[in-house]
Design an enzyme around this catalytic site. Structure first.
Site, PDB file in Angstrom:
ATOM      1  N   ASN A  99       0.677  -1.163   0.081  1.00  0.00           N
ATOM      2  CA  ASN A  99      -0.107  -0.053  -0.063  1.00  0.00           C
ATOM      3  C   ASN A  99       0.775   1.193   0.149  1.00  0.00           C
ATOM      4  O   ASN A  99       0.368   2.398   0.393  1.00  0.00           O
ATOM      5  CB  ASN A  99      -0.956   0.096   1.172  1.00  0.00           C
ATOM      6  CG  ASN A  99      -1.880  -1.387   1.200  1.00  0.00           C
ATOM      7  OD1 ASN A  99      -1.684  -2.250   2.301  1.00  0.00           O
ATOM      8  ND2 ASN A  99      -2.352  -1.680   0.130  1.00  0.00           N
ATOM      9  N   VAL A 106       2.067   7.043   0.415  1.00  0.00           N
ATOM     10  CA  VAL A 106       1.123   6.004   1.033  1.00  0.00           C
ATOM     11  C   VAL A 106      -0.325   6.037   0.405  1.00  0.00           C
ATOM     12  O   VAL A 106      -0.838   6.985   0.248  1.00  0.00           O
ATOM     13  CB  VAL A 106       0.747   6.271   2.513  1.00  0.00           C
ATOM     14  CG1 VAL A 106       0.019   5.489   3.377  1.00  0.00           C
ATOM     15  CG2 VAL A 106       2.308   6.053   3.076  1.00  0.00           C
ATOM     16  N   CYS A 107      -0.867   4.855   0.050  1.00  0.00           N
ATOM     17  CA  CYS A 107      -2.258   4.756  -0.492  1.00  0.00           C
ATOM     18  C   CYS A 107      -3.165   4.037   0.407  1.00  0.00           C
ATOM     19  O   CYS A 107      -3.255   2.799   0.480  1.00  0.00           O
ATOM     20  CB  CYS A 107      -2.208   4.023  -1.715  1.00  0.00           C
ATOM     21  SG  CYS A 107      -3.741   3.909  -2.700  1.00  0.00           S
ATOM     22  N   ILE A 108      -3.901   4.760   1.419  1.00  0.00           N
ATOM     23  CA  ILE A 108      -4.835   4.191   2.256  1.00  0.00           C
ATOM     24  C   ILE A 108      -5.990   4.963   2.298  1.00  0.00           C
ATOM     25  O   ILE A 108      -6.002   6.208   1.754  1.00  0.00           O
ATOM     26  CB  ILE A 108      -4.218   4.289   3.633  1.00  0.00           C
ATOM     27  CG1 ILE A 108      -3.898   5.399   4.291  1.00  0.00           C
ATOM     28  CG2 ILE A 108      -3.208   3.029   3.769  1.00  0.00           C
ATOM     29  CD1 ILE A 108      -3.344   5.335   5.741  1.00  0.00           C
ATOM     30  N   HIS A 112      -7.504   9.536   1.012  1.00  0.00           N
ATOM     31  CA  HIS A 112      -8.436   9.874  -0.253  1.00  0.00           C
ATOM     32  C   HIS A 112      -9.347  10.798  -0.101  1.00  0.00           C
ATOM     33  O   HIS A 112      -9.997  10.908   1.129  1.00  0.00           O
ATOM     34  CB  HIS A 112      -9.025   8.548  -0.740  1.00  0.00           C
ATOM     35  CG  HIS A 112      -8.200   7.417  -1.367  1.00  0.00           C
ATOM     36  ND1 HIS A 112      -8.421   6.218  -1.321  1.00  0.00           N
ATOM     37  CD2 HIS A 112      -6.733   7.465  -1.341  1.00  0.00           C
ATOM     38  CE1 HIS A 112      -7.297   5.456  -1.714  1.00  0.00           C
ATOM     39  NE2 HIS A 112      -6.285   6.510  -1.634  1.00  0.00           N
TER      40      HIS A 112
END
Length: 185
Positions: A99, A106-108, A112
């Site tokens: 992730n 960071v992609c959580i 978003h």
């Protein structure tokens, strides 16, 4: 007589300035609170440039996770309209995680933008950023991500594939990242 377009631009500038002031006040409050009541799993501060919209973060690898013992440098960048828009978080230390994009971003869900995403049915609006959330909630979510990677929606496809197909090699790769973070201290 001042043309209407100039009055509109002046009003827009004042509105942006007041939003920016609110963001600065909120960030200063959150920074002060995190300094007064520190978390054992991370530390926060402002860089030498004094930019309140760019924080330096140190994340300690969570106990009982593959990242235990690691010391991971990161930066959190806040948009001028914070808290209406989420910050971004990027690891500056090398990171091997499904992730986390190869560039460290960071992609959580919590990072978003608010609302529904018609292209991602796995993620509900409640999991995404909301203005009521703060820095501590983001960092706790990052710690959770380190403990429990989501391989169903990987930002780093190679790390996600390796965790799914060859968990032993994934663990070895993470151990190398942890060692590198310790040497970088």
């Amino acid at each position: 007589m001042v043309p209407d377009i100039f009055l509109l631009e002046e009003k827009k500038t004042k509105t942006m300035s007041s939003k920016n002031n609110y963001a600065q006040e909120l960030l200063m409050r959150q920074l002060t609170e995190l300094k007064k009541n520190p978390n054992d799993s991370f530390s926060v501060g402002i860089g030498e440039d004094g930019n309140l919209f760019r924080w330096e973060i140190m994340i300690m690898g969570p106990a009982d996770s593959l990242f235990e013992g690691g010391f991971f440098k990161a930066e959190m960048i806040f948009p001028p309209d914070f808290p209406n828009s989420p910050p971004s978080l990027r690891f500056l230390s090398k990171m091997w995680h499904p992730n986390v994009y190869p560039d460290g971003k960071v992609c959580i869900s919590i990072l978003h933008p608010p609302g529904e995403d018609k292209f991602n049915s796995q993620e509900t609006a409640e999991e995404r950023w909301r203005p009521i959330l703060g820095v501590e909630a983001v960092l706790v979510s990052v710690l959770s991500m380190l403990c429990d990677p989501n391989i169903n929606s990987p930002a780093n496809i190679d790390a996600g594939k390796q965790l799914r197909d060859d968990p032993k090699e994934f663990k070895r790769a993470v151990r190398r990242v942890v060692r590198a973070s310790q040497e970088d201290m």
